[in-house]
Design a protein around this motif. Structure first.
Motif, PDB file in Angstrom:
ATOM      1  N   ALA A 116       0.468  -1.221   0.032  1.00 23.06           N
ATOM      2  CA  ALA A 116       0.127  -0.186  -0.305  1.00 23.06           C
ATOM      3  C   ALA A 116       0.816   0.958   0.326  1.00 23.06           C
ATOM      4  CB  ALA A 116      -0.473  -0.080   1.400  1.00 23.06           C
ATOM      5  N   GLN A 117       2.015   1.204   0.902  1.00 16.37           N
ATOM      6  CA  GLN A 117       2.924   2.528   0.238  1.00 16.37           C
ATOM      7  C   GLN A 117       3.637   2.721  -0.234  1.00 16.37           C
ATOM      8  OE1 GLN A 117       5.678   2.053   3.823  1.00 16.37           O
ATOM      9  NE2 GLN A 117       6.511   3.125   2.842  1.00 16.37           N
ATOM     10  N   ILE A 118       3.754   1.323  -1.829  1.00 21.61           N
ATOM     11  CA  ILE A 118       4.194   1.699  -2.574  1.00 21.61           C
ATOM     12  C   ILE A 118       3.579   2.576  -3.809  1.00 21.61           C
ATOM     13  CG2 ILE A 118       5.192   0.038  -4.795  1.00 21.61           C
ATOM     14  CD1 ILE A 118       6.780  -1.802  -2.840  1.00 21.61           C
ATOM     15  N   ILE A 119       2.422   1.414  -3.804  1.00 22.40           N
ATOM     16  CA  ILE A 119       0.994   2.195  -4.587  1.00 22.40           C
ATOM     17  C   ILE A 119       1.075   3.805  -4.152  1.00 22.40           C
ATOM     18  CG2 ILE A 119      -1.580   2.146  -4.510  1.00 22.40           C
ATOM     19  CD1 ILE A 119      -0.774  -0.974  -4.361  1.00 22.40           C
ATOM     20  N   ALA A 149       3.794   5.824  -5.313  1.00 23.25           N
ATOM     21  CA  ALA A 149       3.850   6.030  -7.026  1.00 23.25           C
ATOM     22  C   ALA A 149       2.410   7.214  -7.584  1.00 23.25           C
ATOM     23  CB  ALA A 149       3.691   4.215  -7.876  1.00 23.25           C
ATOM     24  N   LYS A 150       1.444   6.798  -7.255  1.00 28.32           N
ATOM     25  CA  LYS A 150       0.705   8.068  -7.706  1.00 28.32           C
ATOM     26  C   LYS A 150       1.206   8.842  -6.861  1.00 28.32           C
ATOM     27  CE  LYS A 150      -3.339   4.418  -6.933  1.00 28.32           C
ATOM     28  NZ  LYS A 150      -4.949   4.231  -6.553  1.00 28.32           N
ATOM     29  N   GLU A 151       1.316   9.556  -6.240  1.00 29.95           N
ATOM     30  CA  GLU A 151       2.216  10.859  -5.795  1.00 29.95           C
ATOM     31  C   GLU A 151       3.128  11.139  -6.590  1.00 29.95           C
ATOM     32  OE1 GLU A 151       4.152  13.254  -2.242  1.00 29.95           O
ATOM     33  OE2 GLU A 151       3.438  10.973  -1.606  1.00 29.95           O
ATOM     34  N   THR A 152       3.831  10.346  -6.559  1.00 26.63           N
ATOM     35  CA  THR A 152       4.861  10.891  -7.892  1.00 26.63           C
ATOM     36  C   THR A 152       3.905  11.180  -8.817  1.00 26.63           C
ATOM     37  OG1 THR A 152       6.210   9.488  -6.316  1.00 26.63           O
ATOM     38  CG2 THR A 152       6.769  10.054  -8.799  1.00 26.63           C
ATOM     39  N   ILE A 153       3.366  10.165  -9.630  1.00 30.58           N
ATOM     40  CA  ILE A 153       2.574  10.337 -11.155  1.00 30.58           C
ATOM     41  C   ILE A 153       1.494  12.327 -10.979  1.00 30.58           C
ATOM     42  CG2 ILE A 153       1.032   9.819 -12.175  1.00 30.58           C
ATOM     43  CD1 ILE A 153       1.922   6.914 -11.878  1.00 30.58           C
TER      44      ILE A 153
END
Length: 322
Positions: free
Chosen positions: A5-8, A11-15
């Protein structure tokens, strides 16, 4: 929070961060941007793009995009430029210097040298008030609020913004030049992309046999023609014009519907008004017809309607069109 969940979330925050920065670039597309595009368009020389670090990598990408869309360009590493590579810059070239800060030591050394050569200098920077921004003839503003890196250090959002600005530049120049798909094909002759843009039906049919029979050909000889020419089809010609087609499917239907086939001829089992395509058409257009009609072969003709050969779906697969 679970690791996945942390990875997801990261990633979403980066995008999201980068998407917002890219959207914000629209606010910096102004008359100065338009003037810079026109200056490149009117130039009699090339576009020389320079940078250092990650900006140098972005510069290489923009050079590749410009070259492939009809604007001659070349990369010059900012550090190497002051050790001999400055000879890359010719009299009529336009120089684009990429630097997020616009204040790196290499840029401060390089910029005066370019100015001495009297070349037009375009800055692609996140800081209009930087050394580079103030020295440039035109500034393409790539300002970002922050990097996607949580430490606001690793070039991430900034390099994405640089590449997007480079793409905007390239596409504007493409439109001004009236650059077409035919022009694009000249610069991309290899690979699937190139073939889709230049490979023609005539190139395909030249690789194949040209199966043909007359309407009165008996079924046995029709089957032999189809088998020997190895395309699963034969054209039926009368007075050198196509009057029908017989495919493997027609043969199977004949065997299912007729207990006795000895007296049958081509005209008894052929399909009339088959799909055709002009030999000068692109191979990808033949593929579109095959897919739209759920067939595997199409007959090629010249401008007078004369039969020239067969395009089989397998030809297109081999060429990488499909």
């Amino acid at each position: 929070m679970k690791l996945s969940a942390q990875i997801i979330s990261t990633a979403k925050e980066t995008i999201s961060n980068e998407a917002e920065a890219i959207s914000n670039l629209q606010n910096f597309i102004d008359d100065e941007f338009a003037d810079a595009v026109q200056k490149i368009y009117q130039s009699q020389g090339r576009v020389v793009i320079t940078g250092i670090g990650k900006s140098a990598i972005v510069a290489n990408k923009i050079v590749a995009t410009l070259n492939s869309t009809g604007t001659p360009s070349i990369f010059m590493h900012a550090a190497d430029a002051i050790h001999g590579d400055l000879g890359i810059v010719q009299e009529n070239d336009v120089v684009i210097c990429i630097s997020k800060s616009g204040n790196s030591p290499e840029i401060k050394v390089l910029v005066p040298l370019i100015k001495n050569f009297k070349n037009t200098l375009i800055a692609l920077t996140a800081d209009e008030d930087s050394y580079l921004g103030k020295q440039a003839d035109f500034v393409l503003n790539c300002y970002i609020e922050k990097e996607a890196c949580p430490n606001n250090l690793a070039p991430t959002t900034s390099t994405t913004a640089q590449m997007v600005m480079g793409d905007a530049l390239a596409i504007c120049l493409l439109n001004l030049k009236g650059f077409t798909s035919k022009d694009f094909a000249k610069y991309h002759p290899g690979g699937t992309l190139g073939k889709k843009l230049y490979l023609r039906v005539s190139d395909i049919i030249s690789q194949n046999e040209v199966p043909q029979i007359s309407p009165d050909t008996n079924v046995a000889n029709a089957i032999i023609e189809i088998s020997e020419k190895m395309l699963g089809v034969t054209a039926v010609l009368e007075n050198d014009k196509i009057v029908g087609i017989i495919t493997d499917g027609d043969i199977r239907r004949m065997l299912k519907n007729h207990e006795e086939i000895k007296g049958l001829t081509a005209k008894d089992i052929m399909s009339k008004d088959p799909k055709t395509i002009l030999e000068e058409k692109l191979a990808v257009e033949a593929l579109e017809i095959l897919e739209d009609n759920k067939i595997t072969q199409i007959l090629a003709v010249d401008g007078s309607g004369n039969y020239k050969g067969v395009v089989h779906i397998h030809n297109l697969i081999r060429e990488g069109i499909l």
